[in-house]
Design an enzyme around this catalytic site. Structure first.
Site, PDB file in Angstrom:
ATOM      1  N   ASP A 460       0.832  -1.201   0.000  1.00  0.00           N
ATOM      2  CA  ASP A 460       0.000   0.000   0.000  1.00  0.00           C
ATOM      3  C   ASP A 460       0.868   1.253   0.000  1.00  0.00           C
ATOM      4  OD1 ASP A 460      -2.330   1.483   0.032  1.00  0.00           O
ATOM      5  OD2 ASP A 460      -3.171   0.496   1.799  1.00  0.00           O
ATOM      6  N   ASP A 529     -10.728   1.887  -2.821  1.00  0.00           N
ATOM      7  CA  ASP A 529     -11.157   1.598  -1.455  1.00  0.00           C
ATOM      8  C   ASP A 529     -12.675   1.550  -1.347  1.00  0.00           C
ATOM      9  OD1 ASP A 529      -8.622   1.364  -0.457  1.00  0.00           O
ATOM     10  OD2 ASP A 529      -8.544   3.356   0.447  1.00  0.00           O
TER      11      ASP A 529
END
Length: 713
Positions: A460, A529
Site C-alpha cells: 500500500d 477503497d
C-alpha cells in the site's frame, strides 16, 4: 520470417508493420524525424505515396507545426507543445536534429528500430526507439537522451514519444477522471482546440487521472469505428498533452514528469524515458480494450513467469478488525474464511510495532509482541494448515513520525530543510530514491517473507508526495522524481527474484497507482477503497477500458457499505466482484448463517468460471447503471465457452425489456446453458439477443455460463 520493419529505397520511409496496422515515418530535409501514417496496413509503395513535400507556412506567424513530428523539440519556429526541451550550461536552449545512425534488430516475434540523432551545436545525442511485435498491433516507443559532452545539461521536458493522427472531420477524447474512492470515471468528450493536459503531480499515478488517452472522430462505438490510443508505463508524475490545431490536425505527446521539474544530466549521463505505447484499432472501443488487455498479458509474462496462473479467492481482515489485530482473532477469521472456500488469507494493517491506529508504528516492521508473542509464524502455519495461502499488508514507503524508524532516521523522509513536513494520514514519505532507504526496505521485506513463509503482500501507499526534497544530493530535488520510481521498481524486482512464489498486490489508498509500469511487477491491483457494488460498476467500467480483469481485485464486503451506506443483495455484490479477482472483506463473525451458506455457494460457482474472467476476452454489453440491463461477457480464446454477468438497478415501470446481444460467437454454432440445459443458436444470441431472466426487485443480477455444443450434436 520477413522483418516487420522495412525502409523504402525511394523515399527513405521507415514502415513498421503489425498484424492489422502500419506505422510510417521518415527523416525530412531538415534532418527531423516526421510522421507519415498510422492506420490500416500499407505496402512500402503505398507508404511512399503518402509522403508530402515540405510546405511553407501560410504566414509569418505560424511557424513549423509540431503535430506531425515524431518528437517535437523546443527550438526554431515551433510553437506547439514540445516533447523535448533542453537547457545547456551556457543557459541556451533548443535542439536541431542531425541524423547519425539507425539500427534494426529482430528477436523472434519482436523487432526494434532505433534512430540516432545529435544536436547540431551541442554534444547531446537522442535515440528514438520503436518496438513492434508480430502478435499485437500495440507499438512501443521510448526515447534515450545522452549527454556526450563535458558540461552539464538539463532536461526540462523529455517525453517518451509524440503520436500524430490523420486529419479527421472531428476529434473526440476519451480518458478517465476521479478521486479517492471514485476512481476511473470514464469521460468521452469533444477534444477542445488548443492543448489539453492530463497529468499527475502527486508522485504517483493518482486517483484523479490515469496515463492513457483515446482519440476518435466522434463516431466510434463499442463495436465499430477506428480508435487511436496511447498508454504510458510509469508510476510517478506524468503528463499527456493532446493538441488540436485550427487547421484540423491532432496529436499527443507524453511522458514522465510535469512542469517545474527537470532531469539533470552530467557528462556521460543518459536518461531513458518510460514506454509510451500506441494502438490503432478498427473495432471500436471494445476491440481497443481487448488489444490492450492482451498487451498487458504479454508484458506481464515477460517479467512474471507465473502470469498465466489462476488467481486465488482472497479474504482480507481490514473491515472485520481494523487495527484491532490479534493472533486469536485472525485465526478465528481464517477458519471462517476457509469454510467459505477462500484460498488466500491476508492480515491487513495493525500486526506490527506500536500500530494501534494510523498515528504510530508505521516503519517498525516487526510483529507486535503483545499480539503475536511468537511472531507471525504460528498464524502462517495455521492458515497453511487450513489449506490457504498466507499474506500480510505492508506500506514500505511510509513512516509515522511516532515510530522508532523516524526517531532514528528523520533524514530518510522527503523534506525541504527549514520547511514544515506536512503529514497526511499522520505519515511522511520515505525517500526511495536513496539507495540506503531502498536497501533497508528490501532487507526487512525479504526477511519478513522468508521468516514467516509469506505467500502474498498487499503493498500500500496511503498518501501523495509533498515537500519533495532530497537535501545533500546534488540536483536531488529534481532527480528524486525519477529515481524514487526506479528505486521502487528495483525493490520489487529484487524481492521477486528472491521469492519466486511471492505474489504482490499494488495498492495506493485504492487505485492511486495503477499503470503498466507497476503492473509489470505485481500480480494484481486494488482498484478502489470503495467496495460498494453499485459504485463499483462504474469504477470497473472505466478500469477495463485499458486494464484487464486478470489484475482487478474486487471484494464482497458488509452492508450497509461502510463508505456509502448502500445495502444491496449479497448475490449482486458477488456478481459484481466476479468481474475481476474475487475477494471477501466483510466481518464474517456477524454474517447470518444463510448469508454464509449463499456465499460459500457463490465462491464455489466463481471457481468454475474464473478461468473465463481471468483469461477470456472481455466484451462490454451496455453502459453500467442505465435503465436497461448491462452485462459483461467473457469469451474463451477458442470461443468454446463464455460467462455472461448481467446487472439491473431498480426496474422502472413501463421501461422496455431489451434483450442482450452477445459478441464474438462463430456463426452457425450453438451454445448450451450449463444451468438449464437450454441450447441457443449463436446467430440468435448475437443478432437478436438473449432475454435474461433476472430476479425481481432492486439490484438484480445473473451469471450465465454457456458452453459450445460440438458440431453434429
Amino acid at each position: 520470417m520477413p522483418s516487420p520493419i522495412s525502409q523504402s529505397p525511394a523515399t527513405g520511409v521507415w514502415l513498421l508493420t503489425t498484424p492489422r496496422t502500419s506505422y510510417a515515418l521518415r527523416i525530412d530535409e531538415t534532418g527531423a524525424p516526421c510522421h507519415v501514417a498510422w492506420g490500416p496496413r500499407l505496402t512500402i509503395e503505398e507508404a511512399d505515396a503518402l509522403v508530402e513535400p515540405a510546405q511553407e507556412p501560410p504566414s509569418s506567424f505560424e511557424g513549423r507545426p509540431t503535430v506531425g513530428e515524431e518528437l517535437p523539440v523546443d527550438g526554431g519556429t515551433r510553437y506547439g507543445p514540445p516533447s523535448l526541451q533542453l537547457r545547456y550550461a551556457d543557459g541556451s536552449r533548443g535542439f536541431e536534429w542531425l541524423p547519425t545512425e539507425h539500427q534494426v534488430t529482430q528477436d523472434g516475434s519482436t523487432a526494434e528500430l532505433v534512430l540516432g540523432f545529435r544536436d547540431r551545436l551541442h554534444p547531446v545525442h537522442v535515440a528514438l526507439h520503436y518496438r513492434v511485435h508480430t502478435d499485437t498491433d500495440v507499438i512501443e516507443r521510448w526515447t534515450v537522451v545522452r549527454n556526450a559532452g563535458d558540461s552539464p545539461v538539463e532536461l526540462l521536458r523529455a517525453d517518451a514519444a509524440a503520436w500524430t493522427l490523420p486529419p479527421l472531420a472531428d476529434y473526440r477524447l476519451s480518458h478517465v477522471t476521479g478521486q479517492w474512492s471514485a476512481e476511473t470515471q470514464l469521460r468521452r468528450e469533444p477534444a477542445p482546440y488548443g492543448e489539453t493536459v492530463l497529468t499527475s503531480r502527486r508522485g504517483i499515478t493518482s486517483h484523479h487521472a490515469n496515463p492513457w488517452a483515446m482519440l476518435d472522430d466522434g463516431r466510434a462505438e463499442e463495436d465499430h469505428g477506428r480508435v487511436w490510443s496511447t498508454v504510458l508505463a510509469w508510476s510517478g508524475n506524468w503528463r499527456l498533452t493532446v493538441q488540436r490545431t485550427p487547421d484540423g490536425r491532432a496529436g499527443l505527446t507524453g511522458g514522465a514528469g510535469n512542469d517545474g521539474t527537470r532531469v539533470p544530466l552530467g557528462p556521460g549521463e543518459e536518461y531513458t524515458t518510460p514506454v509510451l505505447a500506441g494502438l490503432c484499432s478498427d473495432g471500436g472501443f471494445g476491440a481497443t480494450s481487448r488489444a490492450w488487455h492482451a498487451w498487458h498479458a504479454y508484458i506481464r509474462t515477460r517479467v512474471l513467469r507465473h502470469a498465466d496462473e489462476t488467481a486465488p479467492v482472497l479474504y482480507n481482515s481490514w473491515e472485520a478488525t481494523g487495527f484491532d489485530v490479534t493472533e486469536a482473532g485472525q485465526l478465528d477469521l481464517a477458519e471462517r474464511a476457509a469454510r467459505l472456500g477462500v484460498e488466500l488469507y491476508v492480515v491487513d494493517d495493525g500486526w506490527f510495532g506500536a500500530r494501534r491506529s494510523d498515528r504510530a508504528g508505521l516503519g517498525d516492521w516487526t510483529p507486535a509482541p503483545d499480539r503475536f508473542p511468537a511472531g507471525l509464524g504460528p498464524l502462517a502455519r495455521a492458515v497453511h494448515d487450513l489449506g490457504m495461502r498466507f499474506g500480510v499488508w505492508v506500506e514500505p514507503e511510509m513512516v509515522n513520525p511516532d515510530s522508532d524508524l523516524y526517531r532514528a532516521h528523520p533524514d530518510w523522509v522527503l523534506h525541504v530543510p527549514g520547511r514544515a513536513r506536512t503529514e497526511m494520514r499522520n505519515q511522511l514519505v520515505l525517500n526511495f530514491a536513496r539507495q540506503d532507504v531502498a536497501d533497508w526496505a528490501y532487507g526487512w521485506l525479504t526477511r519478513l517473507v522468508a521468516d514467516n513463509a509469506i505467500d502474498f503482500l498487499k503493498w500500500d501507499m496511503n498518501r501523495a508526495v509533498g515537500e519533495a526534497g532530497w537535501p545533500g544530493e546534488p540536483g536531488g530535488d529534481d532527480r528524486l522524481w525519477t529515481r524514487y520510481v526506479t528505486g521502487l521498481y528495483d525493490v520489487l524486482d529484487r524481492l521477486r527474484a528472491d521469492h519466486p512464489g511471492l505474489r504482490i498486490e499494488a495498492c495506493s489508498g485504492g487505485g492511486g497507482r495503477v499503470d503498466p509500469g507497476i503492473l509489470a511487477r505485481t500480480d494484481q491491483a486494488w482498484v478502489s477503497d470503495n467496495t460498494d457494488a453499485v459504485d463499483r460498476l462504474a469504477i470497473q467500467h472505466g478500469f477495463g477500458q485499458v486494464y484487464p480483469a486478470r489484475v482487478m481485485s474486487a471484494w464482497v464486503t458488509d452492508v450497509p457499505n461502510q463508505l456509502t451506506g448502500h445495502s444491496v443483495p449479497l448475490r449482486f455484490r458477488f456478481h459484481v466482484a466476479w468481474a475481476g479477482l474475487l475477494g471477501i472483506g466483510g466481518d464474517l463473525a456477524h454474517w447470518p448463517d444463510e448469508d454464509l451458506a449463499e456465499a460459500a455457494t457463490l465462491v464455489a460457482e466463481y471457481k468454475e468460471v474464473r478461468h473465463l474472467v481471468q483469461r477470456g476476452h472481455q466484451f462490454r454489453l451496455g453502459e453500467p447503471l442505465g435503465d436497461a440491463v448491462s452485462a459483461v461477457q467473457y469469451l474463451a480464446d477458442d470461443a468454446g465457452e463464455l460467462l455472461l454477468l448481467a446487472y439491473r438497478r431498480s426496474p422502472r415501470h413501463g421501461a422496455p425489456r431489451l434483450p442482450v446481444r452477445l459478441r464474438g460467437l462463430p456463426p452457425g454454432t450453438r451454445y448450451r446453458d450449463v444451468a438449464t440445459g437450454t441450447v441457443h443458436h449463436a446467430t440468435v444470441l448475437t443478432e437478436y439477443g438473449l432475454d435474461i431472466d433476472l430476479p425481481s426487485g432492486d439490484w438484480a443480477s445473473a451469471a450465465l455460463r454457456l458452453v459450445r455444443v460440438p458440431d453434429g450434436q
